[in-house]
Structure formats: C-alpha cells, structure tokens
Design an enzyme around this catalytic site. Structure first.
Site, PDB file in Angstrom:
ATOM      1  N   ASN A  59       0.994  -1.207   0.217  1.00  0.00           N
ATOM      2  CA  ASN A  59       0.235   0.020  -0.106  1.00  0.00           C
ATOM      3  C   ASN A  59       0.939   1.166  -0.093  1.00  0.00           C
ATOM      4  O   ASN A  59       1.322   1.586   1.131  1.00  0.00           O
ATOM      5  CB  ASN A  59      -0.902   0.086   1.297  1.00  0.00           C
ATOM      6  CG  ASN A  59      -1.859   1.181   1.285  1.00  0.00           C
ATOM      7  OD1 ASN A  59      -1.876   1.990   0.269  1.00  0.00           O
ATOM      8  ND2 ASN A  59      -2.721   1.169   2.383  1.00  0.00           N
ATOM      9  N   ARG A 119      -2.557  -2.173  -3.509  1.00  0.00           N
ATOM     10  CA  ARG A 119      -3.831  -1.214  -3.496  1.00  0.00           C
ATOM     11  C   ARG A 119      -3.758  -0.059  -4.093  1.00  0.00           C
ATOM     12  O   ARG A 119      -2.913   0.674  -4.272  1.00  0.00           O
ATOM     13  CB  ARG A 119      -3.978  -0.739  -1.765  1.00  0.00           C
ATOM     14  CG  ARG A 119      -4.989   0.239  -1.507  1.00  0.00           C
ATOM     15  CD  ARG A 119      -4.972   0.916  -0.285  1.00  0.00           C
ATOM     16  NE  ARG A 119      -6.373   1.680  -0.125  1.00  0.00           N
ATOM     17  CZ  ARG A 119      -6.109   2.861   0.641  1.00  0.00           C
ATOM     18  NH1 ARG A 119      -5.227   3.181   0.964  1.00  0.00           N
ATOM     19  NH2 ARG A 119      -7.473   3.360   0.734  1.00  0.00           N
ATOM     20  N   HIS A 171     -13.373   2.856   0.288  1.00  0.00           N
ATOM     21  CA  HIS A 171     -13.165   1.820   1.173  1.00  0.00           C
ATOM     22  C   HIS A 171     -13.658   0.445   0.776  1.00  0.00           C
ATOM     23  O   HIS A 171     -14.251  -0.552   1.625  1.00  0.00           O
ATOM     24  CB  HIS A 171     -13.990   2.241   2.677  1.00  0.00           C
ATOM     25  CG  HIS A 171     -13.208   3.253   3.321  1.00  0.00           C
ATOM     26  ND1 HIS A 171     -14.199   4.368   4.027  1.00  0.00           N
ATOM     27  CD2 HIS A 171     -12.127   3.826   3.620  1.00  0.00           C
ATOM     28  CE1 HIS A 171     -13.548   5.304   4.460  1.00  0.00           C
ATOM     29  NE2 HIS A 171     -12.272   5.098   4.317  1.00  0.00           N
ATOM     30  N   ARG A 185     -13.320  15.557   7.985  1.00  0.00           N
ATOM     31  CA  ARG A 185     -14.019  15.742   6.737  1.00  0.00           C
ATOM     32  C   ARG A 185     -15.728  15.855   7.492  1.00  0.00           C
ATOM     33  O   ARG A 185     -16.014  14.847   8.276  1.00  0.00           O
ATOM     34  CB  ARG A 185     -14.100  14.639   5.834  1.00  0.00           C
ATOM     35  CG  ARG A 185     -12.828  14.904   5.117  1.00  0.00           C
ATOM     36  CD  ARG A 185     -12.463  13.876   3.976  1.00  0.00           C
ATOM     37  NE  ARG A 185     -11.427  12.809   4.534  1.00  0.00           N
ATOM     38  CZ  ARG A 185     -11.423  11.578   4.305  1.00  0.00           C
ATOM     39  NH1 ARG A 185     -12.182  11.132   3.325  1.00  0.00           N
ATOM     40  NH2 ARG A 185     -10.388  10.843   4.492  1.00  0.00           N
ATOM     41  N   GLU A 208      -7.708  -5.029   5.366  1.00  0.00           N
ATOM     42  CA  GLU A 208      -7.804  -4.821   3.927  1.00  0.00           C
ATOM     43  C   GLU A 208      -6.642  -5.506   3.413  1.00  0.00           C
ATOM     44  O   GLU A 208      -6.683  -5.980   2.096  1.00  0.00           O
ATOM     45  CB  GLU A 208      -7.743  -3.296   3.721  1.00  0.00           C
ATOM     46  CG  GLU A 208      -9.036  -2.496   3.942  1.00  0.00           C
ATOM     47  CD  GLU A 208      -8.913  -1.105   4.253  1.00  0.00           C
ATOM     48  OE1 GLU A 208      -8.674  -0.763   5.546  1.00  0.00           O
ATOM     49  OE2 GLU A 208      -9.385  -0.163   3.403  1.00  0.00           O
TER      50      GLU A 208
END
Ligand code: ADP
Length: 398
Positions: free
Chosen positions: A7, A94, A183, A242, A385
C-alpha cells in the site's frame, strides 16, 4: 504460495507478506517519511508462537529505495521469510481509484498502468503514489505478477439510480462526475466475513466503516447497491476532519459572499471539518474523553456523528427492502461501544436491539453485540484490507 501486499502512499509504504491459502502473515511493516532525513522502517515478524518488532531509523530517498529495503528484509536469512525473490509469486497493490474501468481485480500490464495514471484526476493524492508503488515493485520483483486491487471496485455494482447525480448529463458523460465510493476493500471483506459467520449468501447487510475516514455501504447478496462516499471521500458520514454531507450551496455562499478561494474551501472541507471542526480534535478517543468531562461541543459533535449514521441505517434499510445485519468495523467501529450504541439507539421498530452487556465487552475477532431476540444481528468485525488484497491477488494468480 507467498504474496507481497503493498500500500504505497505519498511518503509511506505499508507491506505484508502472506502465505496463502492459509492467510498466514509472515511479516508486516511500514516505511514512513520517505524522502526525509528522519525516515523510519518498522516491521513485525510473525513466526510461530512469537512476534518480533524491529525499528530502524534510516534515510530512505524514494519509493524505489523503500521497495529495495523491503526486499532486503524479506531476504534476510534471520527473518526466515524467503530465500530468493522468485518465491514472491505476486505483488498485490492497493489502488484507490479504478473509475468505471475497473470493476474487479486485474493483473497489471502497460494499459492498466496508463488507466491508473489517467484516473489520477479523480484521486490526485492517491493514484500517483499507488502507481509509483507498482512501477518500483515491478523493478524490484521482476518475476512476480503485479496485481491491482481497487478501493472503488466493490461499489461498481451500484445501479445508476444510486451513483448518478441529478446534474446535467454532460458532466457525467464528459467528466465522469458520479459517485464511485471508497473503502470498498474493507466493505467487501467485512461483508464476506459476515456471510461466513452467519452462514448465508443471501443477506441484506449494512456495513459501517468508521476510521479516520468513514463510510457505509448497503450490501445485498454480497453486492454493493449503495454507499455514502461519492466522487470524492468528502460525502456521507462525519469523519475525523471531513464533515460528510453538506448543502452544496454552502460552498457557493462561502465563495460569493466571503470570497473564499477554492483552495481555502478545499482546506476547510478536507482538513478542518468533521470532529475537528466541531471540537478542535480529530481523534475519536480524544472527543469521547472530552464528552466524558461534560464538554458541550464534544457532546454535540458525537450527536451529529451518530445521527448521520442512524439516518443512513434508515435509508439503507429502505433501499435494501429489509435488513439482516449491521456490521461495525475500523478503529472507531471496532472499539467504541458508545458510538455503536448511539448509532443504533431508538431503532427497535426496525428490529435492531443492541445488548449492552455484549456491546461493552472488549474482545478480539468477529462478535455479535445484539440481543438474542434482535431480528437484525449487529456485529463487530475487525477489518483487514491487506488480507482482502492478498485473497483477491491469490484468486487471480493461482
Ligand atoms: P484509518 O482510517 O486511518 O485506517 P483507523 O481505522 O485506525 O484509521 O481508525 C482511527 C480512528 O479510530 C481514530 O479516530 C481513533 O481515535 C479511533 N479509535 C481507535 N481506538 C479507539 C477506541 N478505543 N475508542 C474509540 N475510538 C478509537
């Protein structure tokens, strides 16, 4: 078969080596602050019965050096991971944005690389370093198949009525403006784990990923039919920095009445909103601590945060036409009984009944936190993940 999962971020590379098919992690690590004097390499060896952590401070100039370092760690005889590079049969990467082009995991060739580059306009902070990771991994592990696992792919099953915005067609047709969602690898992983745990492939699920970034997905029989993030990761739930859903008119108002530039609005929306905007703190643990002390702003922030989740549980129950299970995952979802309880509170009419004696217990692994008689099962499932990327990679190269 041994697989390397990468990643690559703008200044970091996370890596793990898996032994498949038994999902065994041999080593997991992180190289941080690439390009700075203070770069650091951390890794953990997972040998049978023991876990060894290693930390090395060493300047790493660029991603190529970082991947060479990874190769050195894997080849180090003491670490007992591989004896030669050819043992790594594939590298799973990823990649954040696959646009409409990539609906599933693919083996990387020149055309795939060109597309990932082209899609950088939709994920300017993520796709370029992901691509860089691919380029250097190909140089360092030339014999391995390189595989791209896209964060957006799981959401590609959404129907147009879910992903289209009601704005002029031209903006979709010419600029690709639509909801893509993020996601996806995490939502797919926990949805599959839930199907396995509840022993059914015909479930109607709501998956709730609450990390620094937060999103939800409505999943019917293993396929995503709606999700809260949109063209960008700014939509939907309240997150660390956010704010999620907002009236787009607010942005026009800020620009026209207060002369805020696009760069200033970008900073407000991406870095200064969410929990940070409402409390000054972006880490959920700190906000929960403030609330415990009776802080009014923290109390309000948590109300806004959990109210938004509740609204989406209601709306996703409607679009799914029923609900079998809700799954909480990621840092907040796996660790905060308060957030889980407050998000599901008052929804007994939908068949959702949390059992707080189970919800409050700290436990690893998949677990049910709803009452025995709850029609809707509420589960906590730790996301993974990297393992999902390894599984996807294995399924395409085996
Ligand atoms: P990322 O999205 O960066 O992968 P994580 O999934 O690790 O992030 O989630 C990070 C968030 O999880 C942070 O807001 C952190 O405060 C929160 N978190 C971690 N542990 C706990 C805990 N015990 N209680 C509440 N929140 C927690």
């Amino acid at each position: 078969m041994k697989l390397l999962v990468i990643n690559a971020g703008s200044s970091s590379v996370k890596f793990q080596v898996f032994e498949m098919t038994n999902d065994l992690v041999l080593v997991s690590g992180l190289i941080e602050k690439i390009g700075e004097e203070s770069s650091e390499i951390k890794f953990e060896l997972h040998k049978a019965g023991e876990n060894n952590s290693v930390r090395i401070a060493e300047p790493i100039k660029n991603h190529k050096e970082a991947l060479q370092k990874v190769a050195e760690i894997l080849l180090d005889k003491e670490n007992q991971i591989i004896e030669n590079k050819e043992e790594i049969k594939a590298v799973g990467h990823r990649v954040v944005h696959g646009g409409e082009k990539f609906k599933e995991t693919v083996i990387i060739n020149e055309e795939v690389k060109a597309m990932i580059k082209e899609l950088s306009s939709l994920a300017p902070l993520h796709n370029p370093p992901n691509l860089q990771g691919i380029v250097v991994a190909t140089e360092v592990f030339p014999e391995a198949k390189q595989v791209a696992v896209f964060d957006t792919a799981f959401h590609q099953t959404m129907p147009p009525k879910a992903y289209r915005y009601a704005i002029p067609n031209k903006l979709y047709e010419e600029y690709g403006i639509r909801a893509y969602g993020m996601h996806g690898t995490s939502h797919r992983f926990v949805a599959n784990e839930a199907a396995r745990f509840l022993d059914s492939n015909t479930l109607k699920l709501i998956t709730i990923h609450l990390g620094n970034g937060c999103s939800m997905a409505a999943v019917k029989e293993g396929e995503c039919i709606d999700t809260t993030m949109g063209l960008t990761p700014l939509a939907g739930l309240v997150m660390g920095t956010r704010g999620g859903d907002i009236d787009p008119g607010v942005l026009i108002h800020l620009g026209s009445k207060y002369n805020l530039s696009i760069a200033e609005i970008d900073k407000i929306l991406n870095k200064e909103s969410g929990l940070k905007g409402l409390t000054g703190l972006n880490d959920m643990r700190d906000v929960l601590e403030l609330k415990e002390k009776g802080n009014i702003q923290a109390t309000l922030a948590l109300e806004v945060y959990t109210y938004r989740i509740k609204k989406y549980i209601g709306s996703y129950s409607a679009v799914l036409g029923g609900l079998d299970a809700i799954i909480f995952t990621a840092g907040v979802g796996e660790n905060s009984p308060f957030i889980r309880d407050a998000s599901c509170e008052g929804m007994e009419f939908l068949g959702i009944q949390i059992d707080n004696s189970k919800n409050n217990v700290r436990k690893k692994g998949v677990r049910i936190i709803s009452k025995e008689e709850s029609k809707v099962k509420v589960l906590v499932i730790p996301t993974n993940e990297e393992l999902e990327i390894a599984r996807q990679t294995f399924s395409i190269v085996k």
